[in-house]
Design a protein around this motif. Structure first.
Motif, PDB file in Angstrom:
ATOM      1  N   LEU A   5     118.571  37.366  22.107  1.00  0.00           N
ATOM      2  CA  LEU A   5     117.624  37.297  23.077  1.00  0.00           C
ATOM      3  C   LEU A   5     116.334  37.797  22.855  1.00  0.00           C
ATOM      4  O   LEU A   5     115.288  37.150  23.046  1.00  0.00           O
ATOM      5  N   GLN A   6     116.141  38.843  22.225  1.00  0.00           N
ATOM      6  CA  GLN A   6     115.022  39.321  21.985  1.00  0.00           C
ATOM      7  C   GLN A   6     114.270  38.490  20.729  1.00  0.00           C
ATOM      8  O   GLN A   6     113.115  38.064  20.632  1.00  0.00           O
ATOM      9  N   ARG A   7     114.863  38.057  19.801  1.00  0.00           N
ATOM     10  CA  ARG A   7     114.619  37.223  18.802  1.00  0.00           C
ATOM     11  C   ARG A   7     113.930  35.824  19.365  1.00  0.00           C
ATOM     12  O   ARG A   7     112.876  35.222  19.092  1.00  0.00           O
ATOM     13  N   LYS A  11     112.735  35.435  22.285  1.00  0.00           N
ATOM     14  CA  LYS A  11     111.590  35.726  23.129  1.00  0.00           C
ATOM     15  C   LYS A  11     110.315  35.855  22.317  1.00  0.00           C
ATOM     16  O   LYS A  11     109.420  35.422  22.335  1.00  0.00           O
ATOM     17  N   ARG A  12     110.685  36.473  21.210  1.00  0.00           N
ATOM     18  CA  ARG A  12     109.507  36.559  20.066  1.00  0.00           C
ATOM     19  C   ARG A  12     109.275  35.130  19.498  1.00  0.00           C
ATOM     20  O   ARG A  12     107.950  34.847  19.162  1.00  0.00           O
ATOM     21  N   GLN A  13     110.088  34.337  19.159  1.00  0.00           N
ATOM     22  CA  GLN A  13     109.745  32.986  18.841  1.00  0.00           C
ATOM     23  C   GLN A  13     109.036  32.271  19.789  1.00  0.00           C
ATOM     24  O   GLN A  13     108.145  31.511  19.117  1.00  0.00           O
ATOM     25  N   SER A  14     109.526  32.289  20.938  1.00  0.00           N
ATOM     26  CA  SER A  14     108.667  31.453  22.143  1.00  0.00           C
ATOM     27  C   SER A  14     107.483  32.210  22.141  1.00  0.00           C
ATOM     28  O   SER A  14     106.290  31.406  22.536  1.00  0.00           O
ATOM     29  N   GLY A  15     107.183  33.389  22.116  1.00  0.00           N
ATOM     30  CA  GLY A  15     105.757  34.081  22.095  1.00  0.00           C
ATOM     31  C   GLY A  15     104.712  33.356  20.985  1.00  0.00           C
ATOM     32  O   GLY A  15     103.660  33.119  20.886  1.00  0.00           O
ATOM     33  N   PHE A  16     105.373  33.314  19.736  1.00  0.00           N
ATOM     34  CA  PHE A  16     104.809  33.217  18.501  1.00  0.00           C
ATOM     35  C   PHE A  16     104.448  31.676  18.671  1.00  0.00           C
ATOM     36  O   PHE A  16     103.292  31.021  18.433  1.00  0.00           O
ATOM     37  N   ILE A  17     105.443  30.858  19.287  1.00  0.00           N
ATOM     38  CA  ILE A  17     105.107  29.199  19.338  1.00  0.00           C
ATOM     39  C   ILE A  17     104.020  29.081  20.673  1.00  0.00           C
ATOM     40  O   ILE A  17     103.196  28.204  20.198  1.00  0.00           O
ATOM     41  N   ALA A  18     104.012  29.888  21.537  1.00  0.00           N
ATOM     42  CA  ALA A  18     103.062  29.949  22.816  1.00  0.00           C
ATOM     43  C   ALA A  18     101.668  30.188  22.181  1.00  0.00           C
ATOM     44  O   ALA A  18     100.508  29.614  22.450  1.00  0.00           O
ATOM     45  N   SER A  19     101.536  31.179  21.164  1.00  0.00           N
ATOM     46  CA  SER A  19     100.225  31.590  20.667  1.00  0.00           C
ATOM     47  C   SER A  19      99.542  30.387  19.885  1.00  0.00           C
ATOM     48  O   SER A  19      98.406  30.227  19.931  1.00  0.00           O
ATOM     49  N   TYR A  20     100.606  29.688  19.188  1.00  0.00           N
ATOM     50  CA  TYR A  20     100.159  28.543  18.290  1.00  0.00           C
ATOM     51  C   TYR A  20      99.768  27.309  19.126  1.00  0.00           C
ATOM     52  O   TYR A  20      98.685  26.605  18.964  1.00  0.00           O
ATOM     53  N   ILE A  21     100.327  27.109  20.208  1.00  0.00           N
ATOM     54  CA  ILE A  21     100.007  26.160  21.134  1.00  0.00           C
ATOM     55  C   ILE A  21      98.513  26.652  21.712  1.00  0.00           C
ATOM     56  O   ILE A  21      97.853  25.528  21.729  1.00  0.00           O
ATOM     57  N   LEU A  22      98.251  27.636  22.185  1.00  0.00           N
ATOM     58  CA  LEU A  22      97.181  28.239  22.560  1.00  0.00           C
ATOM     59  C   LEU A  22      95.985  28.134  21.600  1.00  0.00           C
ATOM     60  O   LEU A  22      94.907  27.595  21.950  1.00  0.00           O
ATOM     61  N   TYR A  23      96.255  28.409  20.523  1.00  0.00           N
ATOM     62  CA  TYR A  23      95.314  28.234  19.241  1.00  0.00           C
ATOM     63  C   TYR A  23      94.931  26.927  19.074  1.00  0.00           C
ATOM     64  O   TYR A  23      93.658  26.458  19.079  1.00  0.00           O
TER      65      TYR A  23
END
Length: 180
Positions: free
Chosen positions: A4-6, A8-20
């Motif tokens: 679950l933590q992994r 969340k981290r991956q989705s945060g990482f993907i979201a940051s690339y999308i925002l970038y």
């Protein structure tokens, strides 16, 4: 780390690339918009320069035609260039629409109604009506004033570059030499 933590981290990482990526697209869009606006402004300036150049030639042609058609005309104002129009206004200047050929066979004849069939051009939207000037010392000049003080600066600068030997600035006013 659990799954679950992994996730969340991956989705945060993907979201940051999308925002970038969205940020980069916004920057590129703004840059393209400014470039496009600059190109449009350049085209408007060039179109105005071309309009002024053609209007200048039409008016110059009408002034020279006036003297050719009525060579015996005489404006009776000074001892030079008798057959060319010489407005009686202050400084021998007047709006081009008021200028008349002196001594036409049936009296004076307006440049606007000459037999060449070409109407007087309307000045570009950024400028007032053309002003015709004929003085004994300075010859014949056409003047073009911007409607707004300091206005049409890019157009004026480009016209000065296009006509280096026959155009000058007098304050904000463009002055074109027709005949010395």
């Amino acid at each position: 780390m659990n799954t679950l933590q992994r996730a969340k981290r991956q989705s945060g990482f993907i979201a940051s690339y999308i925002l970038y990526g969205i940020g980069l697209l916004a920057i590129v869009g703004v840059a393209y918009g400014r470039l496009n606006m600059s190109n449009q402004q350049g085209r408007v300036v060039q179109q105005t320069v071309e309009d002024v150049a053609s209007q200048l030639e039409v008016i110059r042609g009408k002034v020279l035609l006036c003297a050719a058609i009525y060579p015996d005309g005489d404006h009776l104002q000074f001892n030079t260039r008798h057959a060319y129009p010489a407005p009686a206004g202050v400084g021998n200047r007047d709006l081009i629409s008021n200028v008349e050929c002196p001594g036409a066979p049936l009296g004076s004849r307006s440049l606007a109604t000459m037999s060449d069939g070409i109407p007087l051009p309307a000045s570009p939207p950024e400028f007032e009506e053309w002003i015709y000037e004929h003085t004994e010392l300075n010859g014949i000049r056409l003047r073009l004033n911007p409607r707004v003080a300091g206005g049409a600066e890019a157009t004026r600068n480009r016209l000065l570059r296009q006509y280096p030997s026959t155009a000058a600035l007098d304050g904000d006013e463009l002055v074109f030499i027709v005949l010395n």
